[in-house]
Design a protein around this motif. Structure first.
Motif, PDB file in Angstrom:
ATOM      1  N   GLY A  23       6.477   1.250   0.015  1.00  0.00           N
ATOM      2  CA  GLY A  23       5.229   1.498   0.639  1.00  0.00           C
ATOM      3  C   GLY A  23       5.111   0.385   1.876  1.00  0.00           C
ATOM      4  N   GLN A  24       3.828   0.341   2.454  1.00  0.00           N
ATOM      5  CA  GLN A  24       3.638  -0.524   3.405  1.00  0.00           C
ATOM      6  C   GLN A  24       3.280  -1.827   3.089  1.00  0.00           C
TER       7      GLN A  24
ATOM      8  N   ARG B 103       0.958  -1.218   0.099  1.00  0.00           N
ATOM      9  CA  ARG B 103       0.077   0.022   0.034  1.00  0.00           C
ATOM     10  C   ARG B 103       0.962   1.296   0.042  1.00  0.00           C
ATOM     11  N   SER B 104       0.700   2.177  -0.879  1.00  0.00           N
ATOM     12  CA  SER B 104       1.479   3.394  -0.913  1.00  0.00           C
ATOM     13  C   SER B 104       0.684   4.428  -1.536  1.00  0.00           C
ATOM     14  N   ASN B 105       0.590   5.690  -1.061  1.00  0.00           N
ATOM     15  CA  ASN B 105       0.134   6.799  -1.631  1.00  0.00           C
ATOM     16  C   ASN B 105       0.661   7.468  -2.874  1.00  0.00           C
ATOM     17  N   ARG B 106       2.050   6.817  -3.157  1.00  0.00           N
ATOM     18  CA  ARG B 106       2.730   7.335  -4.208  1.00  0.00           C
ATOM     19  C   ARG B 106       2.351   6.706  -5.458  1.00  0.00           C
TER      20      ARG B 106
ATOM     21  N   SER C 167      -3.140   0.599  -3.655  1.00  0.00           N
ATOM     22  CA  SER C 167      -2.720  -0.710  -3.315  1.00  0.00           C
ATOM     23  C   SER C 167      -2.616  -1.797  -4.409  1.00  0.00           C
TER      24      SER C 167
END
Length: 471
Positions: free
Chosen positions: A385-386, A329-332, A363
């Motif tokens: 990311g996570q 998961r990443s806002n990027r 994600s």
């Protein structure tokens, strides 16, 4: 002419080998066949363990496994061969092979290292032994047959463990070595799975490579059929160990068969289909113990497919256990190009193959083999990311004709799974496959529900049939 490939269970016992010989003799009435054999069932696993034992310094264990290999083939000779003189010749031949096997094991033990090249050399003995016995027995029974060392024909690159044939050279050698024998009416007995480099170093095509060998020879010889003989009645609607009511599929397309193979179905090696497609050669998957059963025909012939394959018809359910989900998961990801390239580049650098993909705007979830990834890969993904991981999951894939464009199929799939927690869904990349992920403990429930939904009615009678069974 046909190529006849017999799997390990079809030559693993004296009774099975005799049955295979009878089938070859019967086929010769229609044209002289090329016979491609696997190692006897269980032998390749013993050879892999032998190699591993030698590499770990457990020479006694390796030599004990070599003795088991010797005893198995000596037992076949004792049961199948009538002539005392021929028995002695074959015992000596087996002893020669096993002595070389033991010498390899001792060499690996002394050096203290097992290379992929050495592993290939060890694993090749299974096919060399099975074909040696088979060829001697069929000749003793009065049939014109010749044993051919496939390493003189199947010339490959030097990617040990997963070698790829060099097509042009292999075709030339097939024409010069194998074709003249077949045209003279001589049955050719040769090995699947193995080959050799131009320098003569033994290679293997990967586990299940005997199917690939057979398909390649079928294409190089322009044969009219490739027959894969096994211990089940063709390709099944699903694994009968999960669903005892599984049926055999009468006919399917090359695309459907290839998709099933890649998705985990064990009947065919994934690369088997491509050579057959190249020459549009029909592939038959048949039961050694029930040769008159219809089995499964794999073809793209529209006449044969007519009425037996149509849009929305589900053909089979494939399961691949031992998977895990990696969620990133990443806002990027949002509105940025290049993120996917970075993500998949990380998997590529670490040599990890992705099985299934599902994504949203922020994600992405992928499935990989649960044993294939490393902490280093997770660390690299963590920079993007996570990351979290879900272990002990399985991919389930519903395969059929033009499923993506057929109304109502997806609804039926997911309605039947209302009591199963779906961890991930993937649809759209393939017209013939709808895939999802469940926890391993839910696999049997999911597959039985799907099978009841799509295969319990009578509307597909004649397309799916109750298998003939095994002896």
């Amino acid at each position: 002419m046909a190529v006849m490939k017999f799997g390990g269970t079809s030559v693993g016992t004296a009774r099975a080998m005799q049955q295979a010989i009878d089938l070859v003799v019967r086929e010769k009435k229609n044209g002289t066949p090329l016979v491609v054999l696997s190692a006897c069932s269980g032998i390749t696993n013993k050879l892999v363990r032998l190699a591993d034992s030698a590499g770990l310094g457990s020479l006694d264990d390796a030599l004990a496994l070599a003795r088991e290999v010797r005893l198995h083939h000596a037992g076949l000779i004792d049961e199948l061969v009538k002539s005392p003189e021929l028995k002695e010749q074959l015992f000596a031949r087996v002893e020669e092979y096993v002595a070389r096997l033991e010498m390899l094991a001792r060499g690996i033990d002394i050096v203290g290292e097992l290379t992929e090249r050495s592993r290939d050399s060890i694993c090749s003995f299974g096919e060399l032994l099975s074909t040696t016995v088979f060829a001697a027995v069929i000749r003793e029974q009065g049939h014109d047959a010749e044993w051919v060392d496939v390493r003189k024909v199947m010339i490959t690159d030097d990617n040990h463990g997963f070698a790829r044939p060099i097509g042009e050279i292999c075709r030339e050698r097939t024409d010069s070595v194998i074709r003249p024998l077949l045209e003279a009416g001589t049955i050719v007995i040769t090995q699947g799975y193995i080959g050799a480099t131009l320098q003569g170093r033994t290679t293997t095509l990967g586990r299940g490579g005997s199917d690939l060998s057979a398909a390649l020879f079928g294409a190089w010889l322009d044969d009219n059929a490739i027959q894969i003989w096994t211990d089940v009645d063709g390709v099944m609607t699903c694994d009968p160990r999960l669903v005892p009511e599984a049926r055999s599929i009468r006919i399917m397309t090359f695309s459907e068969a290839a998709e099933l193979a890649y998705l985990g179905a064990k009947v065919l090696h994934p690369d088997t289909i491509a050579p057959a497609v190249e020459k549009n050669i029909p592939v038959w998957v048949l039961n050694t113990w029930h040769p008159d059963a219809k089995g499964t025909l794999i073809t793209n012939d529209p006449e044969r497919l007519s009425g037996m394959s149509y849009g929305g018809l589900v053909k089979s359910i494939a399961v691949k256990k031992g998977q895990c989900i990696i969620n990133v998961r990443s806002n990027r990801m949002l509105g940025r190009y290049g993120f996917m390239g970075e993500l998949f580049g990380a998997f590529s650098r670490h040599g990890v193959s992705i099985e299934m993909i599902s994504s949203s705007e922020v994600s992405i979830s992928v499935t990989v083999d649960d044993k294939s990834f490393s902490d280093e890969l997770l660390q690299e993904l963590g920079a993007l990311g996570q990351v979290d991981i879900e272990h002990r999951v399985a991919t389930v894939s519903v395969v059929g004709d033009n499923l993506r464009l057929s109304k109502g199929v997806a609804g039926r799939i997911f309605s039947s799974l209302r009591d199963v927690n779906l961890r991930m869904i993937s649809q759209g990349a393939s017209e013939i496959n709808v895939g999802f992920v469940v926890e391993e403990k839910d696999v049997e429930t999911a597959v039985n529900a799907l099978h009841h939904e799509f295969f319990s009615g009578e509307e597909t009678a004649g397309i799916f049939e109750k298998p003939a069974g095994n002896p």
